[in-house]
Design an enzyme around this catalytic site. Sequence first.
Site, PDB file in Angstrom:
ATOM      1  N   CYS A   1      33.015  55.161  54.601  1.00  0.00           N
ATOM      2  CA  CYS A   1      31.928  55.182  53.633  1.00  0.00           C
ATOM      3  C   CYS A   1      32.107  56.340  52.670  1.00  0.00           C
ATOM      4  O   CYS A   1      32.966  57.195  52.864  1.00  0.00           O
ATOM      5  CB  CYS A   1      30.588  55.376  54.346  1.00  0.00           C
ATOM      6  SG  CYS A   1      30.152  54.004  55.397  1.00  0.00           S
TER       7      CYS A   1
ATOM      8  N   GLY B   1      33.719  52.242  49.747  1.00  0.00           N
ATOM      9  CA  GLY B   1      32.924  51.228  50.430  1.00  0.00           C
ATOM     10  C   GLY B   1      32.370  50.219  49.460  1.00  0.00           C
ATOM     11  O   GLY B   1      31.739  50.602  48.465  1.00  0.00           O
TER      12      GLY B   1
ATOM     13  N   TYR C   1      45.995  57.082  52.014  1.00  0.00           N
ATOM     14  CA  TYR C   1      45.476  55.846  51.446  1.00  0.00           C
ATOM     15  C   TYR C   1      44.069  55.949  50.889  1.00  0.00           C
ATOM     16  O   TYR C   1      43.787  55.468  49.794  1.00  0.00           O
ATOM     17  CB  TYR C   1      45.490  54.730  52.514  1.00  0.00           C
ATOM     18  CG  TYR C   1      44.748  53.515  52.044  1.00  0.00           C
ATOM     19  CD1 TYR C   1      45.332  52.641  51.140  1.00  0.00           C
ATOM     20  CD2 TYR C   1      43.443  53.260  52.449  1.00  0.00           C
ATOM     21  CE1 TYR C   1      44.636  51.538  50.654  1.00  0.00           C
ATOM     22  CE2 TYR C   1      42.740  52.165  51.973  1.00  0.00           C
ATOM     23  CZ  TYR C   1      43.345  51.310  51.085  1.00  0.00           C
ATOM     24  OH  TYR C   1      42.658  50.236  50.604  1.00  0.00           O
TER      25      TYR C   1
ATOM     26  N   ASN D   1      29.069  59.514  56.691  1.00  0.00           N
ATOM     27  CA  ASN D   1      30.444  59.013  56.638  1.00  0.00           C
ATOM     28  C   ASN D   1      31.173  59.524  57.875  1.00  0.00           C
ATOM     29  O   ASN D   1      31.180  60.728  58.133  1.00  0.00           O
ATOM     30  CB  ASN D   1      31.129  59.519  55.360  1.00  0.00           C
ATOM     31  CG  ASN D   1      32.608  59.176  55.288  1.00  0.00           C
ATOM     32  OD1 ASN D   1      33.387  59.881  54.666  1.00  0.00           O
ATOM     33  ND2 ASN D   1      33.003  58.093  55.915  1.00  0.00           N
ATOM     34  N   GLY D   2      31.788  58.603  58.607  1.00  0.00           N
ATOM     35  CA  GLY D   2      32.514  58.986  59.820  1.00  0.00           C
ATOM     36  C   GLY D   2      32.176  58.037  60.944  1.00  0.00           C
ATOM     37  O   GLY D   2      31.546  56.998  60.712  1.00  0.00           O
TER      38      GLY D   2
HETATM   39  P1  5GP Z   1      48.607  45.510  56.371  1.00  0.00           P
HETATM   40  O1  5GP Z   1      48.813  44.273  55.647  1.00  0.00           O
HETATM   41  O2  5GP Z   1      49.866  46.136  56.885  1.00  0.00           O
HETATM   42  O3  5GP Z   1      47.579  45.340  57.446  1.00  0.00           O
HETATM   43  O4  5GP Z   1      47.943  46.528  55.367  1.00  0.00           O
HETATM   44  C1  5GP Z   1      48.685  47.436  54.624  1.00  0.00           C
HETATM   45  C2  5GP Z   1      48.068  47.596  53.261  1.00  0.00           C
HETATM   46  O5  5GP Z   1      46.680  47.870  53.402  1.00  0.00           O
HETATM   47  C3  5GP Z   1      48.690  48.736  52.479  1.00  0.00           C
HETATM   48  O6  5GP Z   1      48.984  48.257  51.174  1.00  0.00           O
HETATM   49  C4  5GP Z   1      47.607  49.795  52.429  1.00  0.00           C
HETATM   50  O7  5GP Z   1      47.510  50.312  51.123  1.00  0.00           O
HETATM   51  C5  5GP Z   1      46.343  49.097  52.795  1.00  0.00           C
HETATM   52  N1  5GP Z   1      45.522  49.832  53.763  1.00  0.00           N
HETATM   53  C6  5GP Z   1      45.882  50.710  54.711  1.00  0.00           C
HETATM   54  N2  5GP Z   1      44.800  51.156  55.396  1.00  0.00           N
HETATM   55  C7  5GP Z   1      43.739  50.578  54.847  1.00  0.00           C
HETATM   56  C8  5GP Z   1      42.320  50.650  55.092  1.00  0.00           C
HETATM   57  O8  5GP Z   1      41.831  51.373  55.955  1.00  0.00           O
HETATM   58  N3  5GP Z   1      41.567  49.906  54.286  1.00  0.00           N
HETATM   59  C9  5GP Z   1      42.067  49.097  53.316  1.00  0.00           C
HETATM   60  N4  5GP Z   1      41.253  48.407  52.552  1.00  0.00           N
HETATM   61  N5  5GP Z   1      43.369  48.995  53.088  1.00  0.00           N
HETATM   62  C10 5GP Z   1      44.196  49.727  53.826  1.00  0.00           C
HETATM   63 MG    MG Z   2      47.731  48.835  49.413  1.00  0.00          MG
END
Ligand code: 5GP
Ligand code: MG
Length: 455
Positions: free
Chosen positions: A2, A28, A244, A102-103
């Site tokens: 969040c 979020g 990320y 958040n957390g």
């Molecule tokens: P995968 O398809 O391997 O499950 O997801 C990897 C992709 O998801 C990467 O492009 C990365 O940028 C993104 N990603 C990694 N962690 C998260 C997260 O916690 N939330 C979201 N929305 N995307 C993530």
């Molecule tokens: Mg990505």
Amino acid sequence: MCGIVGIYSDKDMSKELYYSLYSIQHRGQESCGMAISDGENINYKKDMGLVGDVFKENELSSLKGNMGIGHVRYSTAGGSHLANCQPLVGRCRKRKLALAHNGNLVNANYLRDMLEEDGYMFQANSDTEVILYILARYYKGDIVESLKITMDYIKGAYSLVIMGEDELVAVRDPNGFRPLILGKKGNEYIVASETCAIDILGGEVIRDVEPGEIIVIKDGEMKSYLYSENYKSVKRSCIFEHIYFARNDATIDNVNAYDFRVKCGEMLAKNDDTKADIVVPVPDSGWAGAIGYANLANIPIREGLVKNRYVGRTFIKPTQEEREIGVKIKLNPLSSVVKGKSIVLVDDSIVRGTTSKLIIKSLRDAGAGEIHLRITSPPVKYSCYYGIDTPRRSNLIASENSVEEIREYIGCDSLEFLDIEAMIEATENKATFCKACFDGDYPVKKIDKEEPLSC
Ligand code: 5GP
Ligand code: MG
């Protein structure tokens, strides 16, 4: 995951709160809310949807006041309904309190059982309600004292903004897992998950809220308290924020996300003598790392994937089928760029492997030659208990597969991850980090058996 923001001002700040909240929308997209105090009353609005949809700029007139908090919530499977929207607003000893979190607590279910035995009735199933009820239970008129007791109970990751009718409080857990930044603009104080929420108001970033710190802003003055004089806080800032989650322009615990990401790309290229025609970033999360890689490897960077900007984050869709179609709608290869070319494809992380597998297939269909996938973080092997929505271990492709097995599944010609030491080197040792998702070294042990809903 969040995003939170709080503003204390000497004039109406509802629009500022709205703009700040807008700037952290990436943290979020499921629901959002704002609670604003006019000095006597706390009014609030929260709903499912994006900030721009829930709040119309010209309709903010019903939410006026000099102090307010806001929240954007990230979807976790099953938790997507109105009752989990924040800020939570409650009444306690004739005072109203609003709280945004958040957390993720690691003992929320345990505490909920304890409170339910005491007769508390819960309206939703997020861990945030537990915090509010414990706070209310021990509140005898002094918010700092009740917070110290609350912090004895709650374990795990929490950055909080709390508001009474006349005071704004910011709290960061004793490990500082989640970010919380303090800023100032004239007489106004701003606390937010990311620096952009302060920048866009023309405010000045003062510093991070420290682990275990309680900041109270009241009567125009800011005071800082420590959770416990005896407790030695150990900063365990989440490294995944930098990999990320945070925006490129975020500086958290002295590390700038963009600089870090570029550096991680450079570190990967340093020991890599792959010959390729072009470097292609996976938009948007792979861009900064790809810039670093391309610069150091001296390979031209090209936009080989076109992103549909109107699609939200695909990772969060509850079923695998939805995630797959989501990736297809989101990213399309530019065949005039990739046809016949050998490619270094750069992304920030592999979690389940869905995204990379689909992208590689579509690049091949578009005529790409060799595809060398480079990931600017180590393999995600362990689930996060502190708020990053990395699924159960069995869903993490790296939890049980070697790099070679992952390469085979994904279908690329070669695959390299950044190693943990290089990742830490890229932070230039400006802080100490939680990297449990990579090495399983959890700073706070999980107590609940089931996963409580996180925020
Ligand atoms: P995968 O398809 O391997 O499950 O997801 C990897 C992709 O998801 C990467 O492009 C990365 O940028 C993104 N990603 C990694 N962690 C998260 C997260 O916690 N939330 C979201 N929305 N995307 C993530
Ligand atoms: Mg990505």
